[in-house]
Design a protein around this motif. Structure first.
Motif, mmCIF file in Angstrom:
data_model
loop_
_atom_site.group_PDB
_atom_site.id
_atom_site.type_symbol
_atom_site.label_atom_id
_atom_site.label_comp_id
_atom_site.label_asym_id
_atom_site.label_seq_id
_atom_site.Cartn_x
_atom_site.Cartn_y
_atom_site.Cartn_z
ATOM 1 N N ILE A 1 1.134 3.644 10.286
ATOM 2 C CA ILE A 1 0.971 5.047 9.440
ATOM 3 C C ILE A 1 1.068 5.104 8.133
ATOM 4 C CG2 ILE A 1 0.756 7.405 9.851
ATOM 5 C CD1 ILE A 1 0.864 6.902 13.204
ATOM 6 N N SER A 2 2.628 4.907 7.673
ATOM 7 C CA SER A 2 3.713 5.525 7.055
ATOM 8 C C SER A 2 3.096 4.484 5.411
ATOM 9 C CB SER A 2 4.601 5.140 6.876
ATOM 10 O OG SER A 2 5.375 4.025 6.766
ATOM 11 N N GLY A 3 2.741 3.224 5.268
ATOM 12 C CA GLY A 3 2.361 2.213 5.037
ATOM 13 C C GLY A 3 3.146 1.234 4.432
ATOM 14 N N GLU A 4 4.279 1.091 5.203
ATOM 15 C CA GLU A 4 5.335 0.597 5.125
ATOM 16 C C GLU A 4 5.119 -0.918 5.496
ATOM 17 O OE1 GLU A 4 9.145 -0.786 4.083
ATOM 18 O OE2 GLU A 4 8.128 0.992 4.017
ATOM 19 N N HIS A 5 4.329 -0.707 6.519
ATOM 20 C CA HIS A 5 4.004 -1.793 7.445
ATOM 21 C C HIS A 5 3.021 -2.798 6.292
ATOM 22 C CE1 HIS A 5 2.221 -5.822 10.100
ATOM 23 N NE2 HIS A 5 0.929 -4.818 9.480
ATOM 24 N N ALA A 6 2.261 -2.048 5.112
ATOM 25 C CA ALA A 6 1.866 -3.192 3.930
ATOM 26 C C ALA A 6 2.836 -3.323 2.903
ATOM 27 C CB ALA A 6 0.264 -2.085 3.172
ATOM 28 N N LYS A 7 3.549 -2.742 2.640
ATOM 29 C CA LYS A 7 4.789 -3.426 1.458
ATOM 30 C C LYS A 7 5.507 -4.754 2.006
ATOM 31 C CE LYS A 7 5.813 1.787 0.375
ATOM 32 N NZ LYS A 7 7.002 2.605 -0.127
ATOM 33 N N ILE A 8 6.042 -4.812 4.045
ATOM 34 C CA ILE A 8 6.736 -5.570 4.428
ATOM 35 C C ILE A 8 5.449 -7.347 3.814
ATOM 36 C CG2 ILE A 8 7.591 -6.612 6.190
ATOM 37 C CD1 ILE A 8 8.577 -3.644 6.744
ATOM 38 N N LYS A 9 4.023 -6.561 4.293
ATOM 39 C CA LYS A 9 3.433 -8.108 4.133
ATOM 40 C C LYS A 9 2.910 -8.455 2.930
ATOM 41 C CE LYS A 9 -1.357 -9.313 6.062
ATOM 42 N NZ LYS A 9 -2.849 -8.092 6.530
ATOM 43 N N LYS A 10 3.298 -7.300 2.023
ATOM 44 C CA LYS A 10 2.558 -8.619 1.103
ATOM 45 C C LYS A 10 4.124 -8.585 0.483
ATOM 46 C CE LYS A 10 0.630 -8.223 -2.569
ATOM 47 N NZ LYS A 10 -0.473 -8.677 -3.736
ATOM 48 N N GLN A 11 5.357 -8.650 0.257
ATOM 49 C CA GLN A 11 6.636 -8.805 0.581
ATOM 50 C C GLN A 11 6.741 -10.128 0.995
ATOM 51 O OE1 GLN A 11 9.529 -6.751 1.798
ATOM 52 N NE2 GLN A 11 11.942 -8.517 0.754
ATOM 53 N N ASN A 12 6.435 -10.796 2.331
ATOM 54 C CA ASN A 12 6.218 -11.682 3.151
ATOM 55 C C ASN A 12 5.480 -12.457 2.454
ATOM 56 O OD1 ASN A 12 7.862 -10.561 4.517
ATOM 57 N ND2 ASN A 12 6.341 -10.672 6.245
ATOM 58 N N GLU A 13 4.006 -12.203 2.143
ATOM 59 C CA GLU A 13 2.908 -13.044 1.735
ATOM 60 C C GLU A 13 4.304 -13.761 -0.046
ATOM 61 O OE1 GLU A 13 -0.375 -10.997 1.194
ATOM 62 O OE2 GLU A 13 -0.731 -10.537 2.994
#
Length: 442
Positions: A334-346
């Motif tokens: 919801i907060s968008g942290e998941h997308a940041k972590i996913k982008k960092q992992n990629e």
């Protein structure tokens, strides 16, 4: 990059060639794409089975990519070249396999496509593929800054240094030193009392005493060269006869030539066998070193691959642990942290892949430099041994020519006699009779 390609069948034989560990020092299956199987031989069987539903016999398109020997070529360069060729030839989307081979300090790639289109069950047409590959090859030389072969500039300027055995046998060799031959004959003359002793002394030095065409004494070398004895020893013909006697008891030039052939040919064959034996013994340490190098390089690559696999597993677990689960995971989405972590992992996964590729390329390049150094020693030894053996073969061929030349006059005489007898039997002579006195036969 030299590109050689052909349409062909025989998938089983091609698969064995691509995975041949015996004739190649290292074999790496880089990609098997578009097949159910993940192995080269399994993919070949799939293509062959699919081709049975068509009338196509040449159901494969095989391409070899050979970069300049001294260049360090990354796997990405091969991949880009293969993609360009695939698009240029109309093979986009077709199943393919890519295999790297290393041999004698050189690294090249093989790419094999299936020509069978699974949707239409027809074979992809490849019009003018050789001309298209030539254009791609020239483009690769220009893009990578490699020195282009002169054959690409002008087809008449191809490299002429691919010598065959026959061309090597035509190589020039230093001729006889007339002064040395004359000095040798004079030495033999000085220590000899008669014709028999003189002949033996000459033969120990590769020279032969014979009767010339004009009844004089002559000297023959083991290569068939003829010299007048009186000139060699600076004596008059009468003085030579006084010491050696009349030359009637000596062999004629033709008979001496046959004697040389009969005595020298077995000796040359023995020399050839000995030269090959010596060459094999001298090559043995180099070949053993090559085998040790191949084994050590394979172990180094396996060690690197295993280390990269363990590191990849560790880094993958660490990246997975960053992604929260349960209520915390829902809040991160919801907060968008998941997308940041996913982008960092990629991003980290991509750079990790590039890092692993760089490490593997650096290792292969270091090994190739070491292998090329050894290959230079092997090539130099091969050339040295080949020159020695080829000179012996040239001498043997020369003696065969000497024998052939000697036998040709007798064959011509027999042929003339046979033709004359046939004309006499028929009672007519269709050929015009030459003017003047000739040789009367029959």
């Amino acid at each position: 990059m030299i590109l050689q390609a052909s349409k062909r069948g025989g998938g089983t034989e091609l698969g064995r060639h691509l995975t041949n560990q015996r004739d190649n020092e290292h074999v790496e299956v880089h990609e098997v794409r578009g097949f159910m199987s993940e192995t080269v031989m399994g993919a070949m069987k799939e293509v062959q089975a699919m081709s049975l539903g068509t009338k196509c016999r040449q159901y494969l398109f095989s391409l070899s990519l050979s970069p300049p020997q001294a260049e360090s070529v990354r796997a990405e360069v091969f991949e880009t070249a293969i993609d360009q060729i695939e698009e240029r030839l109309g093979l986009t989307g077709q199943p393919r396999m890519v295999v790297f081979h290393e041999k004698e300090g050189r690294r090249h790639a093989h790419c094999v496509w299936s020509r069978i289109d699974a949707n239409t069950m027809t074979a992809r047409d490849l019009p003018f593929f050789k001309m298209k590959l030539r254009d791609v090859s020239k483009q690769l030389y220009l893009e990578n800054g490699w020195q282009m072969p002169r054959g690409f500039v002008d087809s008449k300027l191809r490299d002429p240094r691919n010598f065959s055995l026959a061309e090597y046998q035509q190589a020039s060799r230093a001729g006889l030193d007339a002064k040395a031959v004359k000095a040798t004959v004079q030495e033999c003359w000085a220590v000899s009392a008669d014709s028999q002793a003189f002949g033996k002394e000459l033969e120990t030095r590769g020279l032969f005493l014979a009767k010339g065409d004009r009844r004089g004494h002559v000297i023959m070398t083991h290569e068939g060269e003829v010299f007048a004895l009186s000139r060699m020893v600076d004596k008059k013909a009468k003085e030579v006869v006084a010491k050696l006697g009349e030359p009637d008891s000596l062999r004629s030039v033709d008979e001496t030539r046959q004697h040389i052939v009969q005595t020298m040919t077995p000796r040359l064959q023995s020399h050839i066998r000995e030269a090959k034996r010596i060459a094999a013994n001298q090559m043995k340490p180099l070949l053993e070193k090559r085998q040790d190098l191949q084994t050590r390089h394979a172990q180094e690559r396996e060690k690197l691959d295993e280390g990269q696999r363990r590191r990849h597993q560790t880094e993958t677990r660490e990246r997975a642990m960053r992604i929260a689960k349960g209520f915390r995971g829902l809040w991160d989405r919801i907060s968008g942290e998941h997308a940041k972590i996913k982008k960092q992992n990629e991003v980290e996964a991509f750079f990790g892949l590039q890092r692993d590729r760089d490490q593997r390329h650096a290792l292969i390049e270091a090994q190739m430099v070491e292998r090329r150094t050894l290959q230079a020693d092997i090539v130099e030894a091969r050339h040295r041994h080949a020159r020695q053996v080829l000179l012996l073969y040239k001498d043997a061929a020369q003696y065969r020519d000497m024998q052939r030349v000697e036998s040709e006059p007798s064959r011509e005489f027999n042929r003339a006699a046979s033709n004359h007898t046939e004309r006499a039997d028929r009672g007519r002579d269709p050929a015009p009779r030459p003017k003047g006195r000739g040789l009367e036969l029959g």
